[in-house]
Design a protein around this motif. Structure first.
Motif, mmCIF file in Angstrom:
data_model
loop_
_atom_site.group_PDB
_atom_site.id
_atom_site.type_symbol
_atom_site.label_atom_id
_atom_site.label_comp_id
_atom_site.label_asym_id
_atom_site.label_seq_id
_atom_site.Cartn_x
_atom_site.Cartn_y
_atom_site.Cartn_z
ATOM 1 N N UNK A 33 -15.159 -30.126 -4.814
ATOM 2 C CA UNK A 33 -15.512 -28.860 -4.184
ATOM 3 C C UNK A 33 -15.907 -29.064 -2.722
ATOM 4 N N UNK A 34 -15.967 -27.952 -1.994
ATOM 5 C CA UNK A 34 -16.337 -27.981 -0.580
ATOM 6 C C UNK A 34 -17.488 -27.004 -0.368
ATOM 7 N N UNK A 35 -18.408 -27.368 0.529
ATOM 8 C CA UNK A 35 -19.578 -26.533 0.803
ATOM 9 C C UNK A 35 -19.669 -26.284 2.299
ATOM 10 N N UNK A 36 -19.972 -25.055 2.678
ATOM 11 C CA UNK A 36 -20.095 -24.693 4.082
ATOM 12 C C UNK A 36 -21.248 -23.716 4.276
ATOM 13 N N UNK A 37 -21.800 -23.719 5.457
ATOM 14 C CA UNK A 37 -22.788 -22.719 5.839
ATOM 15 C C UNK A 37 -22.045 -21.462 6.274
ATOM 16 N N UNK A 38 -22.498 -20.298 5.822
ATOM 17 C CA UNK A 38 -21.840 -19.043 6.202
ATOM 18 C C UNK A 38 -22.858 -18.084 6.802
ATOM 19 N N UNK A 39 -22.367 -17.202 7.627
ATOM 20 C CA UNK A 39 -23.237 -16.255 8.324
ATOM 21 C C UNK A 39 -22.460 -14.993 8.632
ATOM 22 N N UNK A 40 -23.186 -13.968 8.973
ATOM 23 C CA UNK A 40 -22.566 -12.714 9.411
ATOM 24 C C UNK A 40 -22.988 -12.391 10.833
ATOM 25 N N UNK A 41 -22.027 -11.967 11.593
ATOM 26 C CA UNK A 41 -22.287 -11.453 12.942
ATOM 27 C C UNK A 41 -21.816 -10.009 12.925
ATOM 28 N N UNK A 42 -22.776 -9.087 12.879
ATOM 29 C CA UNK A 42 -22.413 -7.709 12.616
ATOM 30 C C UNK A 42 -21.922 -7.614 11.184
ATOM 31 N N UNK A 43 -20.715 -7.088 10.999
ATOM 32 C CA UNK A 43 -20.138 -6.985 9.658
ATOM 33 C C UNK A 43 -19.101 -8.066 9.379
ATOM 34 N N UNK A 44 -18.986 -9.034 10.251
ATOM 35 C CA UNK A 44 -17.959 -10.064 10.111
ATOM 36 C C UNK A 44 -18.577 -11.398 9.685
ATOM 37 N N UNK A 45 -17.825 -12.122 8.873
ATOM 38 C CA UNK A 45 -18.280 -13.396 8.329
ATOM 39 C C UNK A 45 -17.641 -14.561 9.074
ATOM 40 N N UNK A 46 -18.433 -15.625 9.248
ATOM 41 C CA UNK A 46 -17.949 -16.874 9.816
ATOM 42 C C UNK A 46 -18.604 -18.041 9.101
ATOM 43 N N UNK A 47 -18.246 -19.265 9.511
ATOM 44 C CA UNK A 47 -18.778 -20.431 8.823
ATOM 45 C C UNK A 47 -18.943 -21.611 9.772
ATOM 46 N N UNK A 48 -19.764 -22.558 9.332
ATOM 47 C CA UNK A 48 -19.948 -23.853 9.983
ATOM 48 C C UNK A 48 -19.719 -24.899 8.906
ATOM 49 N N UNK A 49 -18.893 -25.908 9.174
ATOM 50 C CA UNK A 49 -18.561 -26.866 8.119
ATOM 51 C C UNK A 49 -18.071 -28.177 8.701
ATOM 52 N N UNK A 50 -18.213 -29.237 7.890
ATOM 53 C CA UNK A 50 -17.630 -30.545 8.208
ATOM 54 C C UNK A 50 -16.824 -31.018 7.014
ATOM 55 N N UNK A 51 -15.775 -31.771 7.300
ATOM 56 C CA UNK A 51 -14.881 -32.228 6.243
ATOM 57 C C UNK A 51 -14.100 -33.440 6.720
ATOM 58 N N UNK A 52 -13.475 -34.127 5.780
ATOM 59 C CA UNK A 52 -12.529 -35.184 6.125
ATOM 60 C C UNK A 52 -11.175 -34.607 6.522
ATOM 61 N N UNK A 53 -10.992 -33.302 6.317
ATOM 62 C CA UNK A 53 -9.726 -32.645 6.641
ATOM 63 C C UNK A 53 -9.940 -31.613 7.739
ATOM 64 N N UNK A 54 -9.066 -31.559 8.728
ATOM 65 C CA UNK A 54 -9.286 -30.672 9.873
ATOM 66 C C UNK A 54 -9.306 -29.194 9.512
ATOM 67 N N UNK A 55 -8.534 -28.793 8.503
ATOM 68 C CA UNK A 55 -8.451 -27.381 8.156
ATOM 69 C C UNK A 55 -9.630 -26.838 7.387
ATOM 70 N N UNK A 56 -10.599 -27.688 7.054
ATOM 71 C CA UNK A 56 -11.733 -27.245 6.250
ATOM 72 C C UNK A 56 -13.030 -27.197 7.042
ATOM 73 N N UNK A 57 -12.902 -27.140 8.372
ATOM 74 C CA UNK A 57 -14.087 -26.998 9.219
ATOM 75 C C UNK A 57 -14.439 -25.514 9.388
ATOM 76 N N UNK A 58 -15.165 -25.184 10.441
ATOM 77 C CA UNK A 58 -15.712 -23.839 10.587
ATOM 78 C C UNK A 58 -14.678 -22.773 10.897
ATOM 79 N N UNK A 59 -15.126 -21.532 10.736
ATOM 80 C CA UNK A 59 -14.320 -20.355 11.041
ATOM 81 C C UNK A 59 -15.110 -19.426 11.962
ATOM 82 N N UNK A 60 -14.396 -18.776 12.853
ATOM 83 C CA UNK A 60 -15.025 -17.783 13.719
ATOM 84 C C UNK A 60 -15.458 -16.575 12.890
ATOM 85 N N UNK A 61 -16.415 -15.838 13.393
ATOM 86 C CA UNK A 61 -16.933 -14.670 12.665
ATOM 87 C C UNK A 61 -15.998 -13.480 12.856
#
Length: 234
Positions: A89-117
């Protein structure tokens, strides 16, 4: 600052003061070596304090560190767990900016890092990880968002010991199902195998939607970003 009283060290306090946004925290975590937990080493689950002492992080340790830092800047300590059919499994920190969701994450794979809100829901955010998750065995089958404040007085933030209770909380929390096309997963897995046979030692970066990603660590930059079938997968 958050009203929760914690006894941070001077170094920890400096890190917190210098990293006030999810983007800044992602950049901080990107600079840390990944805690690969090779078979010869005992698995770890360190708190923010443990990450600061050892200077490395795995996915759940990064999520905990992000939760501690950003909680001090009034972000709720929310983690998302992505459940895979191969139990990795993978675990990430998630947050909301207004009504939009984003994330902060680290991984051994580039595609599993953070996402913009930019995501309308936690589910949409989770779905953005489906394609990059597929490798030889990985496939996301569910997700959950968990508020770490439900742990009450358990010291997941600054404990000098491993905080395994945090992992158990995530594992035992009810997950919402994610259903994806079997045919598409077969195509993605075939594409992954083809890529690895042509580019051994490299990680694929051929995924669509990268404009919604946050910056990935330097170790992944300059990788092959296309393969021969980049436009052929549907």
């Amino acid at each position: 600052m958050h009203e929760l009283f914690l006894r941070f060290t001077a170094r920890e306090q400096r890190i917190i003061e210098r990293h006030r946004t999810p983007r800044q925290v992602q950049e901080f975590l990107n600079r840390l070596p990944y805690n690969a937990e090779t078979p010869s080493h005992t698995p770890t689950l360190r708190s923010f304090r443990g990450v600061m002492i050892h200077g490395t992080t795995n996915c759940i340790e990064a999520a905990l560190a992000a939760a501690v830092i950003l909680e001090q800047h009034r972000f709720p300590p929310l983690l998302m767990t992505l459940e895979s059919e191969d139990l990795l499994d993978h675990v990430l920190f998630v947050y909301r900016r207004g009504r939009r969701w984003g994330s902060v994450a680290r991984s051994r794979d580039p595609g599993l890092h953070g996402r913009r809100a930019v995501f309308r829901s936690a589910r949409d955010l989770a779905l953005s990880y489906v394609d990059p998750y597929v490798d030889f065995t990985g496939r996301i089958v569910g997700y959950a968002v968990v508020d770490l404040r439900s742990l009450g007085g358990y010291n997941w933030r600054l404990s000098p010991r491993h905080v395994w209770k945090t992992e158990r909380l995530l594992q035992n929390h009810p997950h919402l199902r994610i259903r994806s096309s079997d045919r598409r997963i077969v195509q993605l897995r075939r594409r992954f195998r083809d890529f690895k046979s042509k580019h051994p030692g490299r990680k694929p970066l051929y995924f669509s939607g990268q404009e919604r990603w946050t910056e990935i660590p330097k170790a992944f930059r300059g990788q092959v970003i296309h393969d021969d079938r980049a436009a052929g997968l549907r």
